[in-house]
Design a protein around this motif. Structure first.
Motif, PDB file in Angstrom:
ATOM      1  N   ILE A  61      -0.882   4.872   1.508  1.00  0.00           N
ATOM      2  CA  ILE A  61      -0.498   5.079   2.889  1.00  0.00           C
ATOM      3  C   ILE A  61       0.905   5.583   2.600  1.00  0.00           C
ATOM      4  O   ILE A  61       1.579   5.234   1.924  1.00  0.00           O
ATOM      5  CB  ILE A  61      -0.761   3.831   3.772  1.00  0.00           C
ATOM      6  CG1 ILE A  61       0.205   2.904   3.302  1.00  0.00           C
ATOM      7  CG2 ILE A  61      -2.273   3.382   3.730  1.00  0.00           C
ATOM      8  CD1 ILE A  61       0.228   1.665   4.250  1.00  0.00           C
ATOM      9  N   GLU A  62       1.166   6.167   3.923  1.00  0.00           N
ATOM     10  CA  GLU A  62       2.659   6.490   4.118  1.00  0.00           C
ATOM     11  C   GLU A  62       3.188   6.122   5.422  1.00  0.00           C
ATOM     12  O   GLU A  62       2.069   6.034   6.322  1.00  0.00           O
ATOM     13  CB  GLU A  62       2.742   8.050   3.751  1.00  0.00           C
ATOM     14  CG  GLU A  62       1.935   9.012   4.634  1.00  0.00           C
ATOM     15  CD  GLU A  62       2.259  10.356   4.299  1.00  0.00           C
ATOM     16  OE1 GLU A  62       2.672  10.821   3.163  1.00  0.00           O
ATOM     17  OE2 GLU A  62       1.423  11.181   5.192  1.00  0.00           O
ATOM     18  N   ARG A 106      -0.426   6.067   7.849  1.00  0.00           N
ATOM     19  CA  ARG A 106      -1.541   6.849   7.754  1.00  0.00           C
ATOM     20  C   ARG A 106      -1.970   6.900   6.284  1.00  0.00           C
ATOM     21  O   ARG A 106      -1.228   6.739   5.501  1.00  0.00           O
ATOM     22  CB  ARG A 106      -1.301   8.309   8.198  1.00  0.00           C
ATOM     23  CG  ARG A 106      -0.036   8.999   7.568  1.00  0.00           C
ATOM     24  CD  ARG A 106      -0.071  10.418   8.269  1.00  0.00           C
ATOM     25  NE  ARG A 106       0.005  10.437   9.397  1.00  0.00           N
ATOM     26  CZ  ARG A 106       1.104   9.976  10.184  1.00  0.00           C
ATOM     27  NH1 ARG A 106       2.089   9.915   9.900  1.00  0.00           N
ATOM     28  NH2 ARG A 106       1.136  10.544  11.740  1.00  0.00           N
ATOM     29  N   LEU A 107      -3.225   7.172   6.110  1.00  0.00           N
ATOM     30  CA  LEU A 107      -3.746   7.160   4.688  1.00  0.00           C
ATOM     31  C   LEU A 107      -3.101   8.281   3.964  1.00  0.00           C
ATOM     32  O   LEU A 107      -2.933   9.465   4.756  1.00  0.00           O
ATOM     33  CB  LEU A 107      -5.277   7.444   4.864  1.00  0.00           C
ATOM     34  CG  LEU A 107      -6.038   6.203   4.877  1.00  0.00           C
ATOM     35  CD1 LEU A 107      -7.647   6.577   4.779  1.00  0.00           C
ATOM     36  CD2 LEU A 107      -5.969   5.200   3.845  1.00  0.00           C
ATOM     37  N   THR A 108      -3.186   8.288   2.687  1.00  0.00           N
ATOM     38  CA  THR A 108      -3.023   9.426   1.927  1.00  0.00           C
ATOM     39  C   THR A 108      -4.163   9.838   1.406  1.00  0.00           C
ATOM     40  O   THR A 108      -5.133   9.423   1.402  1.00  0.00           O
ATOM     41  CB  THR A 108      -1.852   9.298   0.781  1.00  0.00           C
ATOM     42  OG1 THR A 108      -2.398   8.104  -0.194  1.00  0.00           O
ATOM     43  CG2 THR A 108      -0.472   8.672   1.329  1.00  0.00           C
ATOM     44  N   VAL A 109      -4.138  11.127   0.417  1.00  0.00           N
ATOM     45  CA  VAL A 109      -5.053  11.360  -0.516  1.00  0.00           C
ATOM     46  C   VAL A 109      -5.714  10.167  -1.331  1.00  0.00           C
ATOM     47  O   VAL A 109      -7.086  10.093  -1.278  1.00  0.00           O
ATOM     48  CB  VAL A 109      -4.926  12.740  -1.015  1.00  0.00           C
ATOM     49  CG1 VAL A 109      -5.903  13.264  -1.786  1.00  0.00           C
ATOM     50  CG2 VAL A 109      -4.675  13.846   0.123  1.00  0.00           C
ATOM     51  N   LEU A 134       0.862  -1.062  -0.131  1.00  0.00           N
ATOM     52  CA  LEU A 134      -0.126   0.047   0.141  1.00  0.00           C
ATOM     53  C   LEU A 134       0.806   1.151   0.229  1.00  0.00           C
ATOM     54  O   LEU A 134       0.575   2.313  -0.707  1.00  0.00           O
ATOM     55  CB  LEU A 134      -0.805  -0.143   1.126  1.00  0.00           C
ATOM     56  CG  LEU A 134      -2.089  -0.845   1.135  1.00  0.00           C
ATOM     57  CD1 LEU A 134      -2.525  -1.174   2.635  1.00  0.00           C
ATOM     58  CD2 LEU A 134      -2.958  -0.485  -0.044  1.00  0.00           C
ATOM     59  N   ALA A 135       1.963   1.266   0.591  1.00  0.00           N
ATOM     60  CA  ALA A 135       2.912   2.367   0.676  1.00  0.00           C
ATOM     61  C   ALA A 135       3.583   2.632  -0.477  1.00  0.00           C
ATOM     62  O   ALA A 135       3.588   3.781  -1.149  1.00  0.00           O
ATOM     63  CB  ALA A 135       4.068   2.291   1.914  1.00  0.00           C
TER      64      ALA A 135
END
Length: 171
Positions: A52-53, A69-72, A46-47
């Motif tokens: 996510i980051e 944490r989620l990204t846009v 996902l990163a």
């Protein structure tokens, strides 16, 4: 599991073990428990895909941990997922393909296949009944998961009965 983890991260940053525990607590014992290695591999993917980051957090008496944490882009993917409908008609069901190919190839007895599958479904229903009785009644999500699985199994049993009637009936 990708979108499940994104949904959990929508509540706020978390590390992999917290996400695993959240899934287990939410879904109860009837849902296959996620493997922690699978969680971390999925988080890494996902990163890499920008959904996510992660950020390393130093801990004094333990190894550093990574908080995600989620990204846009992750939020957009999650919103799109919630808008989609589930498209799971079982036209490509593996059991049905076995049943169809059994007589076509002569490799298996169709009624024998039906009976084995029926036994498997009944065993699974017994297991789910025990889980339902053991599951915390306050966990409504887990109870609904078990109930849904049992209703699907009952429909599958009814369908097996229909298949057997059709295959044993006059031609």
């Amino acid at each position: 599991m990708r979108l499940h983890l994104l949904a959990l991260l929508s509540r706020g940053p978390a590390h992999g073990y917290e996400l695993k525990q959240d899934l287990e607590q939410l879904l109860g014992a009837a849902y296959p428990q996620p493997n922690i290695g699978q969680v971390y591999v999925t988080l890494s993917r996902l990163a890499k895909s920008g959904l996510i980051e992660g950020e390393e957090i130093a801990q004094s008496s333990r190894p550093n941990k990574k908080i995600y944490r989620l990204t846009v882009a992750g939020t957009e993917a999650l919103n799109a997922w919630f808008e989609e409908t589930a498209d799971e008609p079982r036209a490509r069901d593996d059991f049905f393909m076995k049943l169809a190919l059994a007589s076509h190839t002569g490799l298996a007895d169709q009624i024998g296949l039906i009976n084995r599958q029926r036994r498997e479904y009944l065993n699974t229903m017994r297991t789910l009944s025990k889980l339902s009785a053991a599951e915390n009644r306050d966990n409504r999500i887990a109870q609904l998961l078990i109930e849904g699985a049992m209703l699907h199994l009952q429909a599958d049993l009814d369908w097996l009965e229909r298949c057997q009637e059709e295959l044993e009936g006059p031609r």
